[in-house]
Design a protein around this motif. Structure first.
Motif, short mmCIF file in Angstrom:
data_model
loop_
_atom_site.label_atom_id
_atom_site.label_comp_id
_atom_site.label_asym_id
_atom_site.label_seq_id
_atom_site.Cartn_x
_atom_site.Cartn_y
_atom_site.Cartn_z
N TYR A 1 54.35 38.06 49.77
CA TYR A 1 52.73 38.70 48.59
C TYR A 1 52.55 39.93 49.23
CZ TYR A 1 52.65 34.53 45.76
OH TYR A 1 53.10 33.27 44.97
N ILE A 2 51.46 40.44 48.51
CA ILE A 2 50.29 41.53 48.85
C ILE A 2 48.94 41.07 48.80
CG2 ILE A 2 49.84 44.07 49.25
CD1 ILE A 2 53.06 44.62 48.19
N ALA A 3 48.09 41.12 50.43
CA ALA A 3 47.44 41.55 50.06
C ALA A 3 46.49 42.03 49.72
CB ALA A 3 46.47 40.25 51.32
N TYR A 4 45.08 41.95 49.15
CA TYR A 4 44.84 43.55 49.08
C TYR A 4 42.99 43.52 47.92
CZ TYR A 4 45.52 43.15 43.84
OH TYR A 4 45.50 42.08 42.58
N SER A 5 41.81 44.02 48.34
CA SER A 5 40.52 43.85 47.87
C SER A 5 40.49 44.69 46.91
CB SER A 5 40.26 44.56 49.10
OG SER A 5 38.58 44.03 48.68
N GLY A 6 40.16 43.95 45.67
CA GLY A 6 39.68 44.86 44.47
C GLY A 6 38.64 43.75 44.00
N MET A 7 37.76 45.20 42.86
CA MET A 7 37.08 45.48 42.70
C MET A 7 36.60 44.73 41.43
SD MET A 7 33.29 46.79 42.69
CE MET A 7 33.45 47.84 43.61
N ARG A 8 35.65 43.55 41.05
CA ARG A 8 35.69 42.74 40.32
C ARG A 8 34.26 42.53 39.72
NH1 ARG A 8 40.35 44.63 40.89
NH2 ARG A 8 42.50 42.96 39.84
N ASP A 9 33.85 42.84 38.24
CA ASP A 9 32.36 42.51 38.18
C ASP A 9 31.37 43.23 39.28
OD1 ASP A 9 32.96 41.45 36.23
OD2 ASP A 9 33.39 39.55 37.27
N GLY A 10 31.32 43.74 39.80
CA GLY A 10 30.52 44.81 40.80
C GLY A 10 30.69 44.13 42.13
N HIS A 11 31.83 43.61 42.95
CA HIS A 11 31.54 42.78 43.71
C HIS A 11 33.76 43.47 44.54
CE1 HIS A 11 28.25 41.06 43.29
NE2 HIS A 11 27.90 41.31 44.72
N PHE A 12 34.41 43.51 45.76
CA PHE A 12 34.92 43.49 46.09
C PHE A 12 35.47 41.61 46.26
CE2 PHE A 12 34.25 48.12 46.86
CZ PHE A 12 35.81 48.55 46.41
N THR B 1 38.72 35.17 46.33
CA THR B 1 36.87 34.72 46.26
C THR B 1 36.13 35.01 45.07
OG1 THR B 1 37.36 37.18 46.93
CG2 THR B 1 37.75 35.08 49.41
N TYR B 2 35.26 34.25 45.02
CA TYR B 2 34.94 34.06 43.86
C TYR B 2 33.22 34.64 44.58
CZ TYR B 2 38.90 32.34 41.34
OH TYR B 2 40.19 32.34 41.15
N ASP B 3 32.70 34.32 46.12
CA ASP B 3 31.21 34.47 46.06
C ASP B 3 30.68 36.06 45.41
OD1 ASP B 3 31.97 32.11 47.41
OD2 ASP B 3 32.16 32.83 49.35
N GLU B 4 29.75 35.34 45.26
CA GLU B 4 28.91 37.36 44.96
C GLU B 4 28.78 38.00 46.39
OE1 GLU B 4 25.76 37.02 42.53
OE2 GLU B 4 26.28 35.56 41.07
N ALA B 5 29.65 37.84 46.64
CA ALA B 5 29.62 39.21 48.00
C ALA B 5 30.77 40.46 48.12
CB ALA B 5 29.65 38.83 48.96
N ASN B 6 30.67 41.50 49.31
CA ASN B 6 31.92 41.54 49.05
C ASN B 6 32.83 41.48 50.46
OD1 ASN B 6 31.44 44.26 47.77
ND2 ASN B 6 29.87 44.88 48.19
N HIS B 7 34.33 41.76 50.18
CA HIS B 7 35.33 40.83 50.57
C HIS B 7 36.32 41.67 51.10
CE1 HIS B 7 33.18 37.73 47.89
NE2 HIS B 7 33.38 36.38 49.28
N GLU B 8 36.40 42.19 51.48
CA GLU B 8 36.88 43.83 52.01
C GLU B 8 38.20 43.56 52.79
OE1 GLU B 8 34.61 46.86 50.92
OE2 GLU B 8 33.46 45.76 51.80
N SER B 9 39.39 43.97 53.67
CA SER B 9 39.86 44.40 54.33
C SER B 9 41.12 43.21 54.87
CB SER B 9 38.95 44.93 55.27
OG SER B 9 39.09 46.02 55.56
N PRO B 10 41.46 42.83 54.09
CA PRO B 10 42.27 41.67 54.24
C PRO B 10 43.31 41.54 55.33
CG PRO B 10 43.69 42.35 52.33
CD PRO B 10 41.85 43.40 52.31
N SER B 11 43.81 41.06 56.17
CA SER B 11 44.96 40.89 57.11
C SER B 11 45.51 39.48 57.53
CB SER B 11 44.29 41.03 58.28
OG SER B 11 45.52 41.35 59.59
#
Length: 420
Positions: free
Chosen positions: A336-347, A363-373
């Motif tokens: 797998y490759i994890a990544y951060s993607g913009m959907r409905d105004g949030h990453f 992730t589904y919260d209305e927040a920006n989720h970034e830089s997976p490791s």
């Protein structure tokens, strides 16, 4: 790690059932039932014994493998190292942990045991001796030993997470234990430091810094400790990544007006250009076999993730859903490759198979989720959510905050390899 080296005076194997071969937990099996486990109160100095038991319980809770039985159900009247298996069978325990803690002048001696209650046999026994302030470290060692003997695989309790800490217009590189304890700065540049990346052996970190006024790549040797200005060609020097063997670095440089991903040796000397085009080419991440690199490019009009076959030089686009996908991180197993993607105004954090199939939103919260490791065992992903770092358990999607409340923002986590 350097501090640990000097303060732990002695750690050694006490005994273990080396002939034990049964795998209790198949970590690859979906929907596996949790194993009932009792953690008996430890014998010894009450305050330290309770603290040790709490650390061990939290470690095991992280895994999601166990149903930890409540002490109110225990039939023992007081802590003891003796084991009456029938008493533990009656309360439904399948596994049992017992322990003893002694204070030896300035050090602790800890003995810990894991039992199979229904077979009436000892699975594991360990003895640790070290400074009192390394209690957490010694318990983490035992937690690792438990998971390894039950699953046949190493675990993450001795790993660390490097991250960027932003406060008062500066960004420094910090490090923390995987569970948010023992965090401290690795850099004090009073400037902008970004993108920490662990060496595969866990003894060095690469990062980008604006210390000299423009982005350059620095190397921090954690053992010495020593910081070297490693890659500083004219233009941009950003987003470094180690090859799996630690002999090479992929890094974004600008040459002749084009931004490209270049391969350097571990001293920062350019060997060849891997990717070059108009627009951005950033955030390289090696596949575990070192044969491919995933990276971000906007060559199709928006930031998307591409995969380069290093030998053939062929490039293929990996992501097609969404108009902004970034920060790829290849899983330890390579599937797998994890990544951060913009959907409905949030990453949000996604994973996708390296062949482009099976996209999963994590992730589904209305927040920006970034830089997976990824954690080195591939069972967790660390990421930043609106300036705080969380880890997400892949098996069930549970997420946990890593650090306590701090005044500054914490971003760009990078999980260490196994540190043993």
């Amino acid at each position: 790690m350097v501090k640990r080296k000097y303060l732990i005076s002695l750690f050694f194997l006490f005994f273990s059932n080396l002939c034990f071969a049964r795998v209790y937990i198949d970590i690859e099996a979906p929907g596996q039932e949790k194993i009932p486990i009792a953690i008996s109160y430890f014998v010894g100095e009450r305050k330290i014994a309770l603290e040790a038991r709490t650390i061990l319980q939290k470690d095991l809770e992280y895994t999601g493998f166990f149903e930890i039985l409540k002490p109110e159900t225990f039939l023992e009247e007081k802590p003891t190292l003796e084991v009456d298996f029938k008493k533990w069978q009656l309360i439904g325990a399948y596994l049992l942990i017992k322990g003893q803690i002694k204070i030896l002048e300035k050090d602790l001696e800890i003995k810990l045991y894991l039992y199979d209650v229904y077979k009436g046999m000892k699975l594991l026994g360990k003895r640790y001796e070290g400074k009192i302030n390394f209690l957490r470290y010694m318990i983490h060692r035992f937690s690792d030993a438990i998971i390894e003997i039950l699953t046949g695989k190493p675990s993450i309790f001795q790993t660390k997470i490097a991250f960027v800490y932003e406060e008062k217009n500066t960004k420094e590189i910090y490090i923390t234990d995987f569970d948010g304890y023992n965090f401290y700065p690795l850099t004090k540049f009073k400037n902008i430091c970004l993108s920490p990346r662990w060496h595969p052996k866990g003894n060095k970190l690469l990062f980008t810094s604006y210390k000299k006024g423009r982005p350059e790549v620095y190397l921090l040797d954690l053992k010495k400790p020593e910081v070297i200005r490693l890659i500083h060609y004219p233009g941009l020097n950003i987003s470094p990544a180690w090859s799996p063997d630690g002999e090479y670095i992929a890094v974004t440089l600008t040459k002749a007006g084009y931004q490209g991903i270049y391969l350097t040796d571990n001293k920062g000397k350019v060997i060849k250009c891997l990717v070059r085009s108009k627009g951005i080419n950033v955030s390289p991440t090696f596949s575990p076999d070192g044969k491919k690199i995933a990276f971000v490019s906007d060559r199709s009009g928006s930031p998307q993730i591409y995969i380069l076959d290093i030998v053939s030089g062929k490039i293929r686009r990996l992501t097609f859903e969404g108009n902004y996908n970034t920060s790829p991180a290849w899983s330890p197993k390579g599937n797998y490759i994890a990544y951060s993607g913009m959907r409905d105004g949030h990453f949000h954090i996604f994973v996708i198979k390296s062949d482009g199939s099976e996209i999963k939103q994590l992730t589904y919260d209305e927040a920006n989720h970034e830089s997976p490791s990824w954690s080195p065992d591939g069972h967790f992903i660390a990421f930043s959510q609106n300036g705080k770092i969380y880890i997400l358990r892949m098996a069930d999607g549970c997420k946990f905050p890593v650090l306590p409340k701090l005044p500054g923002r914490q971003t760009q986590p990078n999980w260490s390899p196994y540190l043993r």
